[in-house]
Design an enzyme around this catalytic site. Structure first.
Site, PDB file in Angstrom:
ATOM      1  N   ARG A  97       0.842  -1.182   0.000  1.00  0.00           N
ATOM      2  CA  ARG A  97       0.000   0.000   0.000  1.00  0.00           C
ATOM      3  C   ARG A  97       0.888   1.247   0.000  1.00  0.00           C
ATOM      4  O   ARG A  97       1.959   1.262   0.630  1.00  0.00           O
ATOM      5  CB  ARG A  97      -0.848  -0.021   1.261  1.00  0.00           C
ATOM      6  CG  ARG A  97      -1.893   1.083   1.378  1.00  0.00           C
ATOM      7  CD  ARG A  97      -2.971   0.964   0.363  1.00  0.00           C
ATOM      8  NE  ARG A  97      -4.172   1.718   0.731  1.00  0.00           N
ATOM      9  CZ  ARG A  97      -5.151   1.985  -0.119  1.00  0.00           C
ATOM     10  NH1 ARG A  97      -5.079   1.578  -1.373  1.00  0.00           N
ATOM     11  NH2 ARG A  97      -6.215   2.652   0.271  1.00  0.00           N
ATOM     12  N   THR A 371      -9.345   0.220 -10.272  1.00  0.00           N
ATOM     13  CA  THR A 371      -8.411  -0.655  -9.578  1.00  0.00           C
ATOM     14  C   THR A 371      -8.414  -1.905 -10.424  1.00  0.00           C
ATOM     15  O   THR A 371      -9.302  -2.064 -11.267  1.00  0.00           O
ATOM     16  CB  THR A 371      -8.986  -0.941  -8.166  1.00  0.00           C
ATOM     17  OG1 THR A 371      -8.970   0.258  -7.428  1.00  0.00           O
ATOM     18  CG2 THR A 371      -8.245  -2.023  -7.410  1.00  0.00           C
ATOM     19  N   THR A 389      -3.782  -0.739  -7.475  1.00  0.00           N
ATOM     20  CA  THR A 389      -4.591   0.408  -7.883  1.00  0.00           C
ATOM     21  C   THR A 389      -3.792   1.693  -7.945  1.00  0.00           C
ATOM     22  O   THR A 389      -2.739   1.823  -7.304  1.00  0.00           O
ATOM     23  CB  THR A 389      -5.757   0.594  -6.872  1.00  0.00           C
ATOM     24  OG1 THR A 389      -6.663   1.580  -7.364  1.00  0.00           O
ATOM     25  CG2 THR A 389      -5.261   1.043  -5.510  1.00  0.00           C
ATOM     26  N   ASP A 413      -7.779   8.273   0.054  1.00  0.00           N
ATOM     27  CA  ASP A 413      -8.383   7.232   0.892  1.00  0.00           C
ATOM     28  C   ASP A 413      -8.220   7.511   2.386  1.00  0.00           C
ATOM     29  O   ASP A 413      -8.774   6.799   3.216  1.00  0.00           O
ATOM     30  CB  ASP A 413      -7.788   5.850   0.559  1.00  0.00           C
ATOM     31  CG  ASP A 413      -8.470   5.221  -0.657  1.00  0.00           C
ATOM     32  OD1 ASP A 413      -9.401   5.839  -1.206  1.00  0.00           O
ATOM     33  OD2 ASP A 413      -8.076   4.118  -1.052  1.00  0.00           O
ATOM     34  N   SER A 442      -7.841   0.658   2.990  1.00  0.00           N
ATOM     35  CA  SER A 442      -8.263   0.201   1.666  1.00  0.00           C
ATOM     36  C   SER A 442      -9.424  -0.780   1.781  1.00  0.00           C
ATOM     37  O   SER A 442      -9.680  -1.340   2.853  1.00  0.00           O
ATOM     38  CB  SER A 442      -7.078  -0.499   0.993  1.00  0.00           C
ATOM     39  OG  SER A 442      -7.494  -1.123  -0.207  1.00  0.00           O
ATOM     40  N   SER A 443     -10.105  -0.981   0.675  1.00  0.00           N
ATOM     41  CA  SER A 443     -11.136  -2.030   0.602  1.00  0.00           C
ATOM     42  C   SER A 443     -10.688  -3.207  -0.260  1.00  0.00           C
ATOM     43  O   SER A 443     -11.448  -4.160  -0.438  1.00  0.00           O
ATOM     44  CB  SER A 443     -12.416  -1.463  -0.018  1.00  0.00           C
ATOM     45  OG  SER A 443     -12.917  -0.428   0.759  1.00  0.00           O
ATOM     46  N   GLY A 464     -13.904   0.055  -5.422  1.00  0.00           N
ATOM     47  CA  GLY A 464     -13.978   0.869  -4.200  1.00  0.00           C
ATOM     48  C   GLY A 464     -14.581   0.054  -3.066  1.00  0.00           C
ATOM     49  O   GLY A 464     -14.239  -1.116  -2.881  1.00  0.00           O
TER      50      GLY A 464
END
Ligand code: DON
Length: 562
Positions: A97, A371, A389, A413, A442-443, A464
């Site tokens: 990330r 993404t 993403t 985010d 994040s998802s 998302g």
């Protein structure tokens, strides 16, 4: 390139299905498979595995190729997550990330005390320190078999020789034009001197080829140091960004313990924080395990109600508790994924009436595409689920001049500001406020399902906050409703995210009388087009054959097997 791909696929006598969109029939193959959002990149991954590579090699080669052929989301300037389940040994999660630069602060999205969404989402400040190159390298260095350079080489060739623009890419680039227009290097890379690319044109990205070459030769140092770092930091300085050479040099991908759950005897292996995906997914599966979903049938009103109530509760917990684990060490993860907690939550669900989400809490801003996810299984049955993403489609829309890659806008985010929670969709809770070096929540939910010690399913998607619910439904579709990989991806979906308190249902997914039953029990429903592109592999229960399902909702997805 197109011609070469076709010949390769035909020449490959073990292909049982065919590359490209599969209709409702999944692509089937005996040995290995890559399912992703773009066909050339899928073929690149397959060739890596056919020439001695494993699933990690296939995934890394595909990911680099997507950074060239799927510029809306494939990337080296963004970040993501990878779940690896080796045929032997323990599964691992790789977290790459993006991080907030050292100069970031919790109130940096305020302008004169007022929240400035453009600064938060569409500016040089919105760019997080990219993680993709470090993450792919870490996963490869611990598990890969082929030389690193071999995995980057196809992407270099695609960037330098060019590839044929599909109708889907031409449309996507045209849509992005208003955002790309702000940045001359972005226009130079993604238009023909200001004129949009058409299907059939060749897109060459020579600057990107040079950057990829440096990465191929030097590994992460070819990105985080030297010329690439100079060019990136130069763009930050001229555009008002804050990423420094130290931020780049200090970036580290992390290896983490996956979130583990169990659903009707299937083992769930998914992404831990800083993704909310695994925790939220397992919490929902645990709640739903208490119901006989198959008995009522796919998309029955009672099941939509149960899904919704599980989603409502898990998404509330997500908003309340989850953030970067290195900054929030006390998140109650074990509780959230426990069967007892699920039982407690299930007891609060009425079989007949809708619950209400607390309206005094907060709403969420809508999210847009894009993404991308890729699923890979090799002949040894090592399995990879990788989602990465740039945040929005084409990220910040900023191409680094001279370096040819798009920068993310992932800082968007983070929550906007301390305490800034309102009914316009802003959240100001602590766990996900901006802070130096912190990873934004994040998802993304790359997930592997195993059964009896063998991989059973690899799944993931963009979308998302809908990501977690899409992954959930692909699993329920296969496990409870016995769908094949393509059916599981194609089937209509629903989404509830606690607030706004509405069920979003995909066009054509619910019958009018089902909608009426749900409305009568107190649910609000909104019909939507779906922002997802799930990429699923299922290992056929009876024959051990791989089945690939690539989402029909996006134009260029492909399941390729051998
Ligand atoms: O990490 C996240 O959850 C978001 N940045 C993902 C954005 C996304 O999936 C948009 N795609 N459709």
């Amino acid at each position: 390139m197109r011609i070469k791909i076709t010949l390769l696929a035909v020449a490959c006598s073990l292909v049982i299905g065919r590359p490209g969109h599969a209709g409702s029939v999944p692509v089937r193959a005996a040995n290995g498979m890559v399912v992703c959002e773009e066909a050339i990149a899928a073929q690149v991954g397959i060739e890596a595995m056919q020439t001695g590579g494993n699933a990690i090699d296939g995934a890394v080669a595909t990911a680099f190729a997507l950074a060239v052929t799927l510029p809306t989301a494939g990337n080296i300037g963004g970040g993501g997550f990878l779940i690896y389940r080796p045929a032997e040994g323990e599964p691992v999660a790789y977290d790459f990330r993006e991080t907030a630069p050292a100069a970031a602060t919790a109130d940096m999205w305020l302008n004169g005390g007022v929240y400035d969404p453009l600064r938060h989402h569409q500016s040089h400040l919105a760019v997080g320190v990219p993680g993709t190159v470090a993450g792919l390298y870490l996963a490869w260095s611990e598990n890969g078999k082929l030389p690193w350079q071999r995995l980057v080489a196809p992407a270099i060739a695609l960037a330098s020789n060019g590839f044929e623009v599909t109708d889907g890419l031409a449309r996507s680039l045209k849509q992005a034009l208003p955002r790309l227009k702000k940045y001359p290097a972005s226009m130079a890379q993604f238009t023909k001197g200001g004129t949009p690319f058409e299907a059939g044109d060749i897109l060459k990205q020579p600057d990107l080829a040079k950057t990829l070459k440096r990465i191929g030769e030097r590994g992460p140092a070819g990105f985080y140091e030297g010329e690439t770092a100079e060019l990136l930091v130069g763009e930050m300085q001229s555009g008002g960004g804050i990423i420094t050479k130290n931020d780049l040099k200090g970036y580290a991908a992390r290896k983490r313990q996956p979130i583990r759950g169990n659903y009707r005897g299937y083992e769930i292996i998914s992404m831990p924080p800083p993704s909310s995906g695994g925790v939220t997914l397992v919490e929902m599966l645990n709640i739903l395990e208490g119901y006989d979903l198959a008995e009522d049938g796919f998309s029955a009103a009672r099941n939509v109600h149960r899904y919704t109530e599980a989603m409502r509760r898990a998404y509330e917990d997500r908003a309340q508790y989850l953030g970067d684990p290195d900054v929030n060490p006390l998140m109650p993860i074990q509780k959230l994924i426990s069967k007892q907690y699920a039982q407690h939550l299930r007891n609060t669900i009425s079989e007949t009436g809708a619950s209400k989400s607390a309206p005094d809490k907060f709403d969420w801003r809508p999210e847009s595409s894009h993404t991308t996810h890729l699923s890979v299984v090799d002949s040894q049955r090592n399995a990879v689920a990788l989602t990465y993403t740039l945040e929005q489609g084409y990220g910040s829309a900023i191409v680094v001049p001279g370096a040819g890659f798009l920068l993310n806008n992932e800082m968007g985010d983070f929550n906007p500001a301390p305490g800034l929670t309102n009914d316009q969709g802003l959240i100001g809770t602590d766990p996900n406020l901006t802070a130096p070096g912190k990873r934004m929540l994040s998802s993304m939910t790359p997930t592997i399902v195993a059964k009896d010690g063998q991989p059973f399913m690899v799944t993931g998607t963009p979308g998302g906050r809908t990501i977690i619910n899409t992954v959930l439904q692909t699993i329920l579709n296969v496990v409870d409703f016995q769908m094949n990989a393509q059916e599981a991806v194609d089937a209509g979906r629903i989404h509830h995210q606690w607030l706004p308190d509405e069920i979003w249902f995909e066009q054509f997914s619910l019958s009018p009388d089902t909608v009426e039953i749900l409305q009568d029990s107190g649910h609000a429903l909104v019909e939507k087009k779906w922002p997802s592109a799930a990429q699923v592999i299922v290992v056929d229960r009876d024959h051990g054959i791989l089945e690939g399902g690539s989402d029909r909702r996006v134009p260029d997805g492909a399941a390729v097997g051998y």
